[in-house]
Design a protein around this motif. Structure first.
Motif, PDB file in Angstrom:
ATOM      1  N   UNK A 258       0.872  -1.175   0.000  1.00 28.58           N
ATOM      2  CA  UNK A 258       0.000   0.000   0.000  1.00 28.58           C
ATOM      3  C   UNK A 258       0.910   1.226   0.000  1.00 28.58           C
ATOM      4  N   UNK A 259       0.802   2.059  -1.054  1.00 33.75           N
ATOM      5  CA  UNK A 259       1.671   3.226  -1.156  1.00 33.75           C
ATOM      6  C   UNK A 259       0.953   4.538  -0.852  1.00 33.75           C
TER       7      UNK A 259
ATOM      8  N   UNK B 225      -8.057  -9.721  -5.896  1.00 32.98           N
ATOM      9  CA  UNK B 225      -7.718  -8.959  -7.098  1.00 32.98           C
ATOM     10  C   UNK B 225      -6.225  -8.637  -7.127  1.00 32.98           C
ATOM     11  N   UNK B 226      -5.669  -8.273  -5.978  1.00 37.70           N
ATOM     12  CA  UNK B 226      -4.239  -7.968  -5.905  1.00 37.70           C
ATOM     13  C   UNK B 226      -3.416  -9.225  -6.173  1.00 37.70           C
ATOM     14  N   UNK B 227      -3.843 -10.369  -5.659  1.00 38.47           N
ATOM     15  CA  UNK B 227      -3.132 -11.623  -5.893  1.00 38.47           C
ATOM     16  C   UNK B 227      -3.133 -11.990  -7.377  1.00 38.47           C
TER      17      UNK B 227
ATOM     18  N   UNK C 222      -5.128   1.121  -8.395  1.00 34.88           N
ATOM     19  CA  UNK C 222      -5.858   2.201  -7.744  1.00 34.88           C
ATOM     20  C   UNK C 222      -7.258   1.697  -7.419  1.00 34.88           C
ATOM     21  N   UNK C 223      -7.568   1.576  -6.133  1.00 32.66           N
ATOM     22  CA  UNK C 223      -8.880   1.118  -5.692  1.00 32.66           C
ATOM     23  C   UNK C 223      -9.548   2.229  -4.907  1.00 32.66           C
ATOM     24  N   UNK C 224     -10.829   2.432  -5.162  1.00 31.40           N
ATOM     25  CA  UNK C 224     -11.544   3.436  -4.393  1.00 31.40           C
ATOM     26  C   UNK C 224     -13.013   3.458  -4.737  1.00 31.40           C
ATOM     27  N   UNK C 225     -13.728   4.308  -4.035  1.00 30.88           N
ATOM     28  CA  UNK C 225     -15.178   4.361  -4.169  1.00 30.88           C
ATOM     29  C   UNK C 225     -15.613   4.706  -5.590  1.00 30.88           C
ATOM     30  N   UNK C 226     -14.792   5.468  -6.325  1.00 27.49           N
ATOM     31  CA  UNK C 226     -15.170   5.828  -7.687  1.00 27.49           C
ATOM     32  C   UNK C 226     -14.704   4.799  -8.714  1.00 27.49           C
TER      33      UNK C 226
ATOM     34  N   UNK D 221      -1.957   0.495  -4.546  1.00 29.32           N
ATOM     35  CA  UNK D 221      -1.123  -0.651  -4.196  1.00 29.32           C
ATOM     36  C   UNK D 221      -0.108  -0.862  -5.319  1.00 29.32           C
ATOM     37  N   UNK D 222       1.177  -0.879  -4.965  1.00 23.92           N
ATOM     38  CA  UNK D 222       2.236  -1.131  -5.927  1.00 23.92           C
ATOM     39  C   UNK D 222       2.608  -2.605  -5.855  1.00 23.92           C
TER      40      UNK D 222
END
Length: 104
Positions: A24-25, A59-61, A77-81, A98-99
């Motif tokens: 997480x960056x 999803x990250x895996x 890039x994950x977020x509400x939008x 997340x990098x």
């Protein structure tokens, strides 16, 4: 926790596993994990750590598997939008980046 994840990644790599590290960056709002949180993934499917408390780990895996195959790091890039964030369950209203990189 960061040291533990790096030690886990190193141990798995020494055992012959291909390894990717997701970190997480950046975070905004009500993100589930703070910046610096890590998820370690192997090509054989082993995982340790967390970047979201469980809501986007799958999803990250998947991206980590792709990164191990291609060698190309990715910034997620994950977020509400972000429509995909809702698909994977990031409904907490926060945002995070997340990098994902392959361990050399």
């Amino acid at each position: 926790m960061t040291e533990d994840m790096l030690e886990t990644a190193a141990a798995w790599a020494e055992a012959g596993e291909q390894v990717a590290i997701a970190t997480v960056v950046e975070t905004w709002g009500s993100s589930p994990r703070p910046a610096g949180s890590m998820l370690v993934v192997t090509a054989s499917g082993r995982m340790a750590g967390s970047v979201s408390g469980g809501c986007i780990e799958g999803a990250v895996a998947e991206v980590a598997q792709e990164t191990m195959r291609t060698g190309q790091p990715q910034l997620l890039d994950f977020g509400i939008s972000d429509e995909r964030a809702w698909e994977v369950g990031l409904a907490c209203g926060g945002k995070l980046k997340v990098f994902v990189e392959k361990l050399a």
